[in-house]
Write an enzyme that holds these catalytic residues in place. Structure first.
Site, PDB file in Angstrom:
ATOM      1  N   TRP A 130       0.844  -1.037  -0.024  1.00 27.65           N
ATOM      2  CA  TRP A 130       0.092   0.139   0.123  1.00 27.65           C
ATOM      3  C   TRP A 130       0.776   1.363   0.127  1.00 27.65           C
ATOM      4  O   TRP A 130       2.031   1.407   0.642  1.00 27.65           O
ATOM      5  CB  TRP A 130      -0.787  -0.035   1.175  1.00 27.65           C
ATOM      6  N   ASP A 211      -0.158  -5.886   9.355  1.00 25.80           N
ATOM      7  CA  ASP A 211      -1.162  -4.745   9.030  1.00 25.80           C
ATOM      8  C   ASP A 211      -2.696  -5.723   8.545  1.00 25.80           C
ATOM      9  O   ASP A 211      -2.610  -6.310   7.428  1.00 25.80           O
ATOM     10  CB  ASP A 211      -0.772  -4.024   7.700  1.00 25.80           C
ATOM     11  N   LYS A 246     -12.633  -0.636   7.391  1.00 25.77           N
ATOM     12  CA  LYS A 246     -13.452  -1.438   6.364  1.00 25.77           C
ATOM     13  C   LYS A 246     -14.570  -2.415   6.942  1.00 25.77           C
ATOM     14  O   LYS A 246     -15.465  -2.508   6.533  1.00 25.77           O
ATOM     15  CB  LYS A 246     -12.447  -2.263   5.560  1.00 25.77           C
TER      16      LYS A 246
HETATM   17  C1  LMR Z   1      -7.196   2.675   0.189  1.00 28.61           C
HETATM   18  O1  LMR Z   1      -5.991   1.955  -0.020  1.00 28.61           O
HETATM   19  O2  LMR Z   1      -7.635   3.121  -0.919  1.00 28.61           O
HETATM   20  C2  LMR Z   1      -7.708   2.910   1.322  1.00 28.61           C
HETATM   21  O3  LMR Z   1      -6.823   2.129   2.510  1.00 28.61           O
HETATM   22  C3  LMR Z   1      -7.783   4.462   1.903  1.00 28.61           C
HETATM   23  C4  LMR Z   1      -6.416   5.042   1.910  1.00 28.61           C
HETATM   24  O4  LMR Z   1      -6.351   5.691   2.912  1.00 28.61           O
HETATM   25  O5  LMR Z   1      -5.731   5.021   0.953  1.00 28.61           O
END
Ligand code: LMR
Length: 397
Positions: A130, A211, A246
């Site tokens: 991420w 995570d 979520k």
């Molecule tokens: C995402 O990955 O789209 C979500 O977790 C929102 C974010 O804060 O990036």
């Protein structure tokens, strides 16, 4: 003072959200930011959350401070949700948990704790991970290394390469793992692979930082915590950051938790005393409202049943949508094999399409996906799946 600063581009995910909001196209489809959407394209407040919120309003008798660790009712309940009530680490009091402002708060506070414990520590994150993991961990001063995780060309996990990279770790290292619903790829470790990574952690001594942002949205609440539970049982130390954004739909309330699994009860308490000290110096204490809602749900069997069943429906809808989209792409005459989407889990998959194709989806069809081709499957519905599949078919021609 500020004249020395250059303007920064907007965040790749949040910026896309704003662009979508301002797009006048009546057919626009948001497959960007990771929020759940129902068939009507809405992100509803879960029924259990609505009721719990009323209970909280009715029962709350003070707005006094709650302290850096948050609320014990939340901390105890979320700990059981993550690890399972009869987990050996809970029985031996090796786990200490605090309420944090979202999963992001947990990741950042966890990173600060690592920096304080071992200033030279390196944290290994998957390629890809991420995007926000990098500033959340890196801004705490941790050195970031990468291990290969997913091959966009074959749409597969690169498990062997991941294991080879992690062979280079030592006791001073930390490895970030996604508990389930890998963001951005949707490709999760199997139970067998979790066991192999756990064995490697035993051999090399690295500390897993898990995570767990999507518990309950892949296969089930217990199944999705398999890796976290296994590692907490087998390894001396583990960190788990969880999010209620979520699975409780509490995005804007900012509710999450940070759990420190220590070698024993006293080491967990010592670590948490540092967590509390770090929190005091960062934001003093978390907000209480979202945590109070989650505590109310998890401590009330009727609300817990209602929440679990609605969560199950959300999970099923996402999994069904994955199959539907792949079928509709075939029906629309797309030759490329997208069947990998069906075996992945959670909100995201990479479509594996080019930047140019991503831009055309947005400008010609009002379909928004992240620049990496990460696509939020929860944004696809019966109402828009034909439109999305046809648009993709045209763009890929
Ligand atoms: C995402 O990955 O789209 C979500 O977790 C929102 C974010 O804060 O990036």
């Amino acid at each position: 003072m500020f004249s020395s600063l250059d303007i920064l581009p907007s965040d790749p995910i949040l910026g896309l959200m704003a662009e979508f909001r301002n797009d006048p196209n009546p057919n626009k489809v948001d497959l960007g930011v990771g929020v759940y959407k129902n068939e009507a394209g809405l992100t509803p407040i879960m029924a259990a959350v609505k009721t719990a919120e009323q209970h909280v309003f009715a029962g709350e008798d003070t707005k006094s401070y709650i302290g850096p660790a948050g609320m014990p009712e939340f901390n105890e309940a979320i700990k059981k949700l993550i690890f399972g009530e009869s987990h050996p680490a809970l029985q031996s009091n090796r786990v200490a948990t605090v309420l944090t402002p979202g999963g992001c708060g947990a990741l950042r506070v966890g990173a600060e704790l690592l920096k304080r414990s071992e200033p030279k520590t390196r944290i290994w994150v998957g390629d890809p991970t991420w995007a926000n993991h990098l500033p959340l961990l890196g801004n705490a001063g941790l050195k970031i290394e990468q291990y290969p995780y997913y091959d966009r060309a074959t749409s597969k996990l690169t498990f062997d390469a991941m294991m080879s990279a992690l062979e280079q770790t030592s006791e001073a290292d930390v490895v970030l793992l996604h508990g389930c619903c890998h963001n951005p790829s949707g490709a999760d470790l199997s139970p067998e692979q979790w066991r192999a990574v756990t064995e490697l952690a035993e051999q090399k001594g690295f500390l897993p930082f898990i995570d767990l942002a999507y518990q309950g949205l892949s296969v089930g609440l217990a199944e999705d915590a398999y890796g976290a539970r296994l590692m907490a049982e087998r390894l001396p130390e583990v960190i788990v950051a969880s999010s209620c954004s979520k699975n409780f739909g509490l995005y804007r309330e900012r509710v999450g938790s940070l759990s420190i699994v220590g070698t024993n009860s006293s080491s967990a308490s010592t670590a948490i005393s540092h967590v509390n000290n770090i929190v005091r110096g960062m934001y003093s204490m978390p907000p209480s409202h979202g945590g109070a809602i989650v505590a109310e749900i998890l401590n009330n069997s009727e609300l817990q049943d209602s929440w679990q069943s609605e969560l199950g429906m959300m999970r099923d809808r996402i999994n069904d949508t994955r199959h539907l989209l792949v079928q509709k792409l075939r029906d629309a005459g797309v030759d490329r094999d997208f069947s990998f989407i069906e075996s992945q889990h959670g909100m995201f998959s990479f479509l594996g399409i080019s930047k140019d194709e991503i831009t055309r989806l947005k400008t010609e069809y009002g379909i928004y996906i992240v620049g990496s081709s990460r696509t939020n499957m929860a944004g696809v519905s019966l109402a828009n799946v034909d439109y999305v599949a046809d648009a993709l078919a045209r763009v890929l021609k």
